[in-house]
Design a protein around this motif. Structure first.
Motif, short mmCIF file in Angstrom:
data_model
loop_
_atom_site.label_atom_id
_atom_site.label_comp_id
_atom_site.label_asym_id
_atom_site.label_seq_id
_atom_site.Cartn_x
_atom_site.Cartn_y
_atom_site.Cartn_z
N SER A 93 26.17 29.63 1.96
CA SER A 93 27.39 30.25 1.44
C SER A 93 27.33 30.37 -0.07
CB SER A 93 28.63 29.44 1.83
OG SER A 93 28.81 29.40 3.23
N VAL A 94 28.01 31.39 -0.59
CA VAL A 94 28.11 31.60 -2.03
C VAL A 94 29.59 31.68 -2.38
CG1 VAL A 94 27.61 33.14 -3.96
CG2 VAL A 94 25.90 32.80 -2.15
N VAL A 95 30.04 30.79 -3.25
CA VAL A 95 31.43 30.75 -3.71
C VAL A 95 31.46 31.23 -5.15
CG1 VAL A 95 33.47 29.32 -4.10
CG2 VAL A 95 31.95 28.84 -2.15
N VAL A 96 32.26 32.25 -5.43
CA VAL A 96 32.28 32.90 -6.74
C VAL A 96 33.59 32.56 -7.43
CG1 VAL A 96 32.07 35.10 -7.94
CG2 VAL A 96 30.93 34.78 -5.72
N CYS A 97 33.50 31.95 -8.61
CA CYS A 97 34.72 31.49 -9.27
C CYS A 97 34.74 31.88 -10.75
CB CYS A 97 34.83 29.96 -9.15
SG CYS A 97 36.37 29.30 -9.83
N PRO A 98 35.66 32.73 -11.16
CA PRO A 98 35.81 33.02 -12.59
C PRO A 98 36.21 31.75 -13.35
CG PRO A 98 36.93 34.68 -11.26
CD PRO A 98 36.55 33.56 -10.33
N VAL A 99 35.61 31.54 -14.53
CA VAL A 99 35.84 30.33 -15.30
C VAL A 99 36.37 30.69 -16.69
CG1 VAL A 99 33.42 30.28 -16.07
CG2 VAL A 99 34.79 28.19 -16.17
N VAL A 122 25.36 25.34 -0.27
CA VAL A 122 26.40 26.18 -0.88
C VAL A 122 26.05 26.41 -2.35
CG1 VAL A 122 28.84 26.35 -1.50
CG2 VAL A 122 28.17 25.37 0.71
N VAL A 123 26.23 27.64 -2.79
CA VAL A 123 26.09 28.00 -4.20
C VAL A 123 27.49 28.22 -4.77
CG1 VAL A 123 25.10 29.62 -5.86
CG2 VAL A 123 23.89 29.16 -3.71
N LEU A 124 27.78 27.58 -5.88
CA LEU A 124 29.04 27.80 -6.60
C LEU A 124 28.70 28.45 -7.94
CD1 LEU A 124 32.08 27.52 -7.10
CD2 LEU A 124 31.66 25.19 -7.92
N ILE A 125 29.11 29.72 -8.11
CA ILE A 125 28.81 30.45 -9.34
C ILE A 125 30.02 30.40 -10.27
CG2 ILE A 125 27.98 32.60 -10.33
CD1 ILE A 125 27.10 33.46 -7.53
N TRP A 126 29.81 29.86 -11.48
CA TRP A 126 30.84 29.91 -12.51
C TRP A 126 30.65 31.25 -13.25
CZ3 TRP A 126 32.02 24.67 -15.31
CH2 TRP A 126 32.00 23.63 -14.38
N VAL A 127 31.60 32.15 -13.13
CA VAL A 127 31.43 33.52 -13.62
C VAL A 127 32.21 33.72 -14.92
CG1 VAL A 127 31.83 35.95 -13.11
CG2 VAL A 127 31.10 34.40 -11.28
N ASP A 128 31.48 34.11 -15.97
CA ASP A 128 32.13 34.49 -17.23
C ASP A 128 31.54 35.74 -17.85
OD1 ASP A 128 29.70 33.19 -17.93
OD2 ASP A 128 30.48 32.80 -19.94
N GLY A 129 30.51 36.32 -17.21
CA GLY A 129 29.94 37.56 -17.72
C GLY A 129 29.21 37.42 -19.04
N ALA A 130 28.64 36.22 -19.27
CA ALA A 130 27.94 36.00 -20.54
C ALA A 130 26.97 34.83 -20.39
CB ALA A 130 28.93 35.70 -21.66
N TYR A 131 26.04 34.77 -21.32
CA TYR A 131 25.22 33.56 -21.45
C TYR A 131 26.06 32.57 -22.24
CZ TYR A 131 21.44 36.45 -19.71
OH TYR A 131 20.66 37.27 -18.92
N GLY A 132 26.87 31.81 -21.49
CA GLY A 132 27.98 31.07 -22.07
C GLY A 132 27.60 29.99 -23.05
N LEU A 133 26.49 29.28 -22.80
CA LEU A 133 26.11 28.20 -23.71
C LEU A 133 25.66 28.76 -25.05
CD1 LEU A 133 25.74 25.16 -24.04
CD2 LEU A 133 23.40 25.42 -23.19
N ILE A 134 24.95 29.89 -25.02
CA ILE A 134 24.52 30.51 -26.27
C ILE A 134 25.72 31.09 -27.02
CG2 ILE A 134 22.93 32.19 -27.29
CD1 ILE A 134 21.69 29.85 -25.61
N ALA A 147 18.57 25.77 -9.90
CA ALA A 147 19.50 25.16 -8.95
C ALA A 147 19.43 25.80 -7.56
CB ALA A 147 20.93 25.22 -9.48
N VAL A 148 19.36 27.13 -7.47
CA VAL A 148 19.35 27.77 -6.15
C VAL A 148 18.06 27.44 -5.39
CG1 VAL A 148 19.34 29.97 -4.93
CG2 VAL A 148 21.02 29.56 -6.73
N PRO A 149 16.87 27.70 -5.94
CA PRO A 149 15.68 27.29 -5.20
C PRO A 149 15.58 25.77 -5.06
CG PRO A 149 15.08 28.10 -7.38
CD PRO A 149 16.52 28.43 -7.17
N GLY A 150 16.02 25.04 -6.08
CA GLY A 150 15.98 23.58 -6.00
C GLY A 150 16.81 23.04 -4.87
N ALA A 151 17.91 23.73 -4.54
CA ALA A 151 18.76 23.29 -3.42
C ALA A 151 17.99 23.31 -2.10
CB ALA A 151 20.00 24.17 -3.34
N ILE A 152 17.06 24.24 -1.97
CA ILE A 152 16.23 24.29 -0.76
C ILE A 152 15.38 23.03 -0.67
CG2 ILE A 152 14.31 25.51 0.36
CD1 ILE A 152 15.53 28.12 -0.70
N GLY A 153 14.74 22.65 -1.78
CA GLY A 153 13.96 21.42 -1.79
C GLY A 153 14.79 20.19 -1.51
N ALA A 154 15.99 20.13 -2.10
CA ALA A 154 16.86 18.97 -1.91
C ALA A 154 17.34 18.86 -0.46
CB ALA A 154 18.05 19.05 -2.85
#
Length: 583
Positions: free
Chosen positions: A558-564, A491-503, A448-455
């Motif tokens: 910009s980077v927006v950091v959001c605990p989820v 803009v980067v929006l980081i969903w923060v949970d401190g884990a590999y959440g899907l696994i 997503a982050v490098p892809g945003a540059i292409g987009a």
């Protein structure tokens, strides 16, 4: 929506015309002056001839001449911080434009780093041309420094892979690479340039080849007749629209087809937006890991009209577990063989033409029933819950709701792989194709982050939001520096949970516990600011929407950091697990 599409097409035509003019001037100058070329210069001219505007990559000892040859070209070379980032930039540029994205590296480790984004483009059917250097032909036959069999490494994840062994082959091989990347089913290709071939000079009489144009194939009349017979007899048909419909620009025809025949439509994750989610016939998105609301629409169906569906998008067992549904396959090419995808009729060719021809001869159906409307209402209720909850850490539903509120219809959200992909794919209302970009062929993290540059380079007039987890973000976060240096704001929006959440979610579901999925994080705000980006930390749910609005309104990275709060994950699957009967 139609006006926006026409405006975009007009801008694309203007951009393509300017590029053609620049390339024509260069070619005329070369012919007029009858100057000699190096092999590197000839390769660059061939790339210009293909309409290449951007190339993403890194210089290396073995490709310095090719890199240097771009200095006076019409191509903008984007120097990245890691070749994997370059491959994802090219991947997403190709995904959202339909033109081949191009990435370049040196040999050995540089080429290996291109592999992931190349594989992602291949599995997502995205046109991409990966170019790397190789050792000289004078030593490629023996065990020597940095020699890796790159051709055989790339072949499993590309449509075509070739090595230029003669300067005379350059125009033909560059033309073939782009032809293979963009025609039939699009995908990634690989071109290898040995160091001593790149260094050849004094070339005369070699010029880029003219582009060929493939005639559009129309569906056969017997196929249409057979499909119409099956659809006419259907009592409860449903449509599944996939990424192939997006690539074929079949959205308008799909809407006409659904409205004329009154058949509900679901999309795949990668097909989001090809049928507007705000349309009354929309049932939402198919592909969640458990039996979701939309699955019940497929449970009740007797005929599934699959429009541009690629089996790589998700396993067809999810929509046809008993292999008892009749399948109409409308696509550019035949379907893959699968027990749970028993094709009754395959209609191959222009998808829009097939839809319009079928709509003209099949009697309309009864339309959405109470169960279909219940599916729509359940999804709407989840999103409305998100809009009104102030819980902190922020609920995933609130994150999705606020992202939708701040993004315009044509703005682009790139959704990384992880728990957040499940929430965004299910709930994010999408009304235009390629505005919610998800990888579901390879489902790779960190695009997503490098892809945003292409987009953003593809559509500089649109807002671009990279939606990523804290696990994915740190895999390619170094490309923030690329974006800042090249002034490519997003803009980067980081969903923060401190884990590999899907696994973690999967472990909890199937094992009843989780292990080895947790990690620590840096101070993301300070980390972003150390690159020169702006950083924001969300301290209350009410802060998310205004912060996103502010960040997206500014012409900076910009980077927006959001605990989820991912406790909602298990609540969701428990809720869905209780829906054992059709709703």
């Amino acid at each position: 929506m139609e006006i926006l599409r026409h405006q975009h097409e007009a801008k694309s035509v203007h951009r393509d015309t300017n590029l053609e003019n620049k390339s024509q001037i260069i070619k005329e100058k070369i012919v007029a002056e009858d100057i000699t070329l190096t092999a590197a210069q000839l390769i660059v001219q061939c790339l210009e001839n293909e309409g290449v505007e951007y190339i993403f990559g890194l210089p290396g000892e073995e490709n310095i001449r090719l890199i240097d040859a771009m200095k006076d070209s019409t191509i903008r070379f984007i120097v990245v911080r890691h070749e994997q980032g370059a491959s994802f930039m090219a991947d997403i540029y190709g995904r959202v434009t339909g033109k081949a994205g191009v990435c370049i590296s040196t040999l050995g480790p540089g080429a290996i780093n291109l592999l992931l984004g190349t594989a992602d483009a291949f599995t997502d059917s995205t046109p991409l041309v990966a170019i790397s250097a190789q050792v000289g032909l004078n030593r490629i036959h023996k065990e020597t420094h940095q020699v890796i069999d790159l051709l055989n490494m790339f072949k499993p994840v590309t449509k075509w892979a070739g090595m230029i062994v003669s300067s005379a082959a350059i125009p033909e091989m560059v033309r073939e690479a782009f032809e293979k990347a963009k025609t039939e089913r699009p995908g990634a290709v690989y071109l290898c340039v040995p160091e001593d071939v790149e260094a050849i000079s004094g070339l005369t009489g070699l010029r880029p080849l003219s582009q060929s144009y493939e005639a559009d194939s129309m569906p056969g009349s017997s196929q249409i007749a057979h499909a119409a017979h099956v659809l006419q007899a259907a009592t409860k048909p449903i449509i599944l629209a996939g990424h192939g419909a997006v690539r074929d620009h079949a959205g308008d025809a799909l809407v006409r087809f659904s409205e004329r025949l009154r058949i509900p439509v679901a999309t795949t994750f990668m097909g989001k937006g090809i049928f507007p989610d705000d349309h009354p016939n929309s049932l939402g998105t198919m592909g969640f890991m458990k039996h979701d609301y939309v699955n019940f629409g497929f449970d009740e169906a007797d005929v599934i009209v699959c429009v541009g569906y690629d089996l790589q998008e998700f396993d067809p067992v999810r929509m046809n577990p008993n292999a008892d549904k009749k399948i109409l396959h409308l696509h550019r090419y035949p379907a893959e063989i699968d027990t749970h995808y028993p094709v009754t009729v395959s209609v191959e060719g222009n998808i829009s033409a097939a839809l319009d021809e079928l709509a003209a001869i099949v009697t309309p159906k009864e339309g959405l029933d109470a169960a279909d409307r219940k599916i729509r209402n359940l999804l709407k209720e989840e999103l409305e819950y998100g809009a009104h909850t102030d819980a902190y850490p922020v609920k995933p539903q609130r994150l999705v709701s606020d992202i939708r509120a701040v993004m315009g219809e044509s703005d682009i959200a790139l959704v990384d792989t992880g728990s957040l992909k499940m929430w965004m794919a299910r709930l994010y209302p999408t009304n235009q194709p390629n505005t919610c970009v998800i990888s579901n062929g390879l489902s790779t993290m960190a695009f997503a982050v490098p892809g945003a540059i292409g987009a953003k380079l593809a559509y500089p007039d649109r807002k671009v939001l990279a939606v990523t987890g804290d696990g994915s973000f740190l895999m390619n976060s170094q490309e923030l520096e690329t974006a800042i240096r090249e002034h490519i704001p997003f803009v980067v929006l980081i969903w923060v949970d401190g884990a590999y959440g899907l696994i973690k979610w999967k472990m909890d579901l199937e094992l009843g516990h989780h292990s080895f999925v947790d990690f620590g994080n840096p101070d993301f705000v300070n980390y972003a600011e150390s690159f020169g980006a702006r950083g924001y930390f969300i301290e209350a749910a009410a802060d998310l929407l205004p912060t996103l609005k502010k960040a997206l309104s500014e012409d900076v990275v910009s980077v927006v950091v959001c605990p989820v709060d991912y406790s909602e994950n298990i609540k969701l699957t428990n809720k869905l697990g209780q829906l054992m009967q059709p709703i």
